[in-house]
Structures are given as structure tokens and as C-alpha cells.
Scaffold this active site. Structure first.
Site, PDB file in Angstrom:
ATOM      1  N   LEU A  11      54.506  37.422  10.558  1.00  0.00           N
ATOM      2  CA  LEU A  11      55.016  37.738   9.394  1.00  0.00           C
ATOM      3  C   LEU A  11      53.933  38.370   8.660  1.00  0.00           C
ATOM      4  O   LEU A  11      52.812  37.666   8.500  1.00  0.00           O
ATOM      5  CB  LEU A  11      55.742  36.682   8.670  1.00  0.00           C
ATOM      6  CG  LEU A  11      56.804  36.038   9.250  1.00  0.00           C
ATOM      7  CD1 LEU A  11      57.392  34.852   8.282  1.00  0.00           C
ATOM      8  CD2 LEU A  11      58.049  36.910   9.460  1.00  0.00           C
ATOM      9  N   ASP A  12      54.050  39.767   7.896  1.00  0.00           N
ATOM     10  CA  ASP A  12      52.828  40.135   7.487  1.00  0.00           C
ATOM     11  C   ASP A  12      52.636  39.507   5.870  1.00  0.00           C
ATOM     12  O   ASP A  12      53.311  38.514   5.459  1.00  0.00           O
ATOM     13  CB  ASP A  12      53.243  41.597   7.100  1.00  0.00           C
ATOM     14  CG  ASP A  12      54.330  42.213   6.260  1.00  0.00           C
ATOM     15  OD1 ASP A  12      54.490  41.430   5.145  1.00  0.00           O
ATOM     16  OD2 ASP A  12      55.055  42.844   6.659  1.00  0.00           O
ATOM     17  N   ARG A  13      51.557  39.723   5.355  1.00  0.00           N
ATOM     18  CA  ARG A  13      51.044  39.337   4.150  1.00  0.00           C
ATOM     19  C   ARG A  13      52.365  39.008   3.122  1.00  0.00           C
ATOM     20  O   ARG A  13      52.401  38.066   2.321  1.00  0.00           O
ATOM     21  CB  ARG A  13      49.733  39.745   3.565  1.00  0.00           C
ATOM     22  CG  ARG A  13      49.331  39.281   2.643  1.00  0.00           C
ATOM     23  CD  ARG A  13      48.071  39.758   1.812  1.00  0.00           C
ATOM     24  NE  ARG A  13      46.947  39.960   2.615  1.00  0.00           N
ATOM     25  CZ  ARG A  13      46.040  38.991   2.460  1.00  0.00           C
ATOM     26  NH1 ARG A  13      46.016  38.005   1.613  1.00  0.00           N
ATOM     27  NH2 ARG A  13      44.980  39.121   3.195  1.00  0.00           N
TER      28      ARG A  13
END
Length: 237
Positions: free
Chosen positions: A101-103
Site C-alpha cells: 500500500l503506498d504511503r
């Protein structure tokens, strides 16, 4: 396997550090009797400072990843391993995230030290559903449900169309999207392809495993029934 090696592989310290723990009397059996490095005990009968050992391989976790935390182990900022016991970084085999999951995305993240399970979950053949909730910068224009379900939407720089996805409208700028694949920044790129921008994104479930009441930053060990639930909505490979 010698006890020193067993405990070191679980991340409690180097073999030298674990040997020192034995000399300090910190490692005992379930009855509280001090163990020595050359003793023979089963995993379930070993205690460190009175606490049972972490699970041996395989270890599977679910984590509620907060916004601002990355899945990379090389990032200069906060990473998901900062939310776990420090010894988990030292386990052998290593504990890895199942996809990323991206930041700026929160929600359900899986971690495992079982490479075969990891690849089974992320394999397109498994068709495991992933459910996201998105808050958008602009009102939905009205055709998103049809476009996403068509199986014809092409993303920029992609050579194959996306698999059909299910969109549920929750509000003018709020939607729930169910995917059966995991391309790079897919949800954000899907809405961008229709001229919209995702303000916030949250993953609520993977397969039949939901985040539930796990608070941001919290984690728990997965049980056998949890692993079964992951494949409940897909065609397991």
C-alpha cells in the site's frame, strides 16, 4: 536444531546475544526451570523472560497500516516494520509485506514469511478480491460503474485492459471499489483516467478477510481460519 539457532532465527538476537540470554537465565521452560543451550525442548515449551516464543515459520500477520507509513524497508521515513516488534525484522526467513500500500493509503496489509503463500495471494490466477474505499476530489460523473465493470478500461502506459471491477457509490465523492488484480497505484489511476483525483484511499478487505475493528497501527497474528478467509472470494491457485 540447537536452541540458540532456533531462537536467533526468530529474531530475538544474534547467536552470540542469544547465548548470553541463556547464561543470564532468561530462557526457561514452561514450568519456569532455566534452560541451557544444549538442552532439547520443543518450541511450545520455551519461554523468554516468561513469555512464549513467537510462532516459528510460518508467521502471518495482518496490520492496519496508517497513512504516512511505507511498505519499503529502505525508505527514510516510517516503515511498517516500525509498527511491529523489533525482532520481527531479524527473523529468518524474513517477514515480507504481501504486495504494498503506498504511503498515502491506509488499511489492511498482510505480512508473511511464507514465500509460497505470498505468491499465491498476489497471483492474478487467484483472483482474490480487494475492497477499497475512496474519497474523491470531484463529484462522480455517473458512468464510473459501467466503465469500471466493462473490462475495457485502459490505463496510461498499460498494454492490456483492466479486469472488470465493481464500484458502489456511497456518496457524491465517496465510493467503494472491488478489484481482482493489483496493478501499480491502480485505484488512483482508474479514477484519474476518468478525470478525477483520489483524496484518500483505504483498503478494507482482502478476499474474505476484513480489517474489522483493528485500529490504525495495530496488528495481530493470523489464524488458520483467517488464511482460509483470504481465499474465500477468489479462485485459489
Amino acid at each position: 536444531m540447537r536452541l540458540v539457532r532456533l531462537i536467533a532465527n526468530l529474531g530475538y538476537g544474534s547467536r552470540k546475544e542469544v547465548a548470553m540470554m541463556f547464561r543470564e537465565g532468561r530462557i526457561t521452560d514452561a514450568a519456569g526451570d532455566v534452560l541451557y543451550a544444549d538442552d532439547k525442548r520443543g518450541h511450545a515449551d520455551i519461554r523468554i523472560d516468561g513469555e512464549p516464543l513467537d510462532a516459528p515459520a510460518s508467521l502471518h500477520l495482518m496490520l492496519h497500516k496508517p497513512v504516512g507509513v511505507t511498505c519499503s524497508t529502505k525508505d527514510a521515513g516510517r516503515i511498517v516494520h516500525d509498527l511491529l516488534p523489533a525482532r520481527f525484522r531479524l527473523r529468518n526467513p524474513a517477514l515480507s509485506t504481501v504486495g504494498r500500500l503506498d504511503r498515502d493509503t491506509s488499511g489492511l496489509l498482510l505480512l508473511t514469511d511464507d514465500g509460497a503463500l505470498l505468491h499465491r495471494i498476489i497471483s492474478p490466477k487467484s483472483r482474490i478480491s480487494k475492497v477499497y474505499e475512496a474519497v474523491l476530489a470531484e463529484d462522480l460523473r455517473g458512468d464510473e460503474v459501467t466503465v469500471f465493470a466493462s473490462g475495457e478500461l485502459m490505463l496510461e502506459a498499460e498494454k492490456t485492459p483492466l479486469l472488470p471491477a465493481t464500484l458502489e457509490v456511497l456518496g457524491a465523492r465517496h465510493a467503494r471499489l472491488t478489484l481482482h488484480e493489483g496493478r501499480y497505484h491502480q485505484v488512483r489511476r482508474m479514477f484519474a483516467a476518468l478525470g478525477n483525483h483520489v483524496v484518500s484511499l483505504h483498503r478494507a478487505s482482502v478476499g474474505g478477510l476484513a480489517l474489522g475493528d483493528l485500529a490504525a497501527g495495530e496488528w495481530r497474528v493470523l489464524e488458520a481460519r483467517d488464511l482460509e478467509a483470504i481465499f474465500a472470494s477468489g479462485d485459489s491457485a
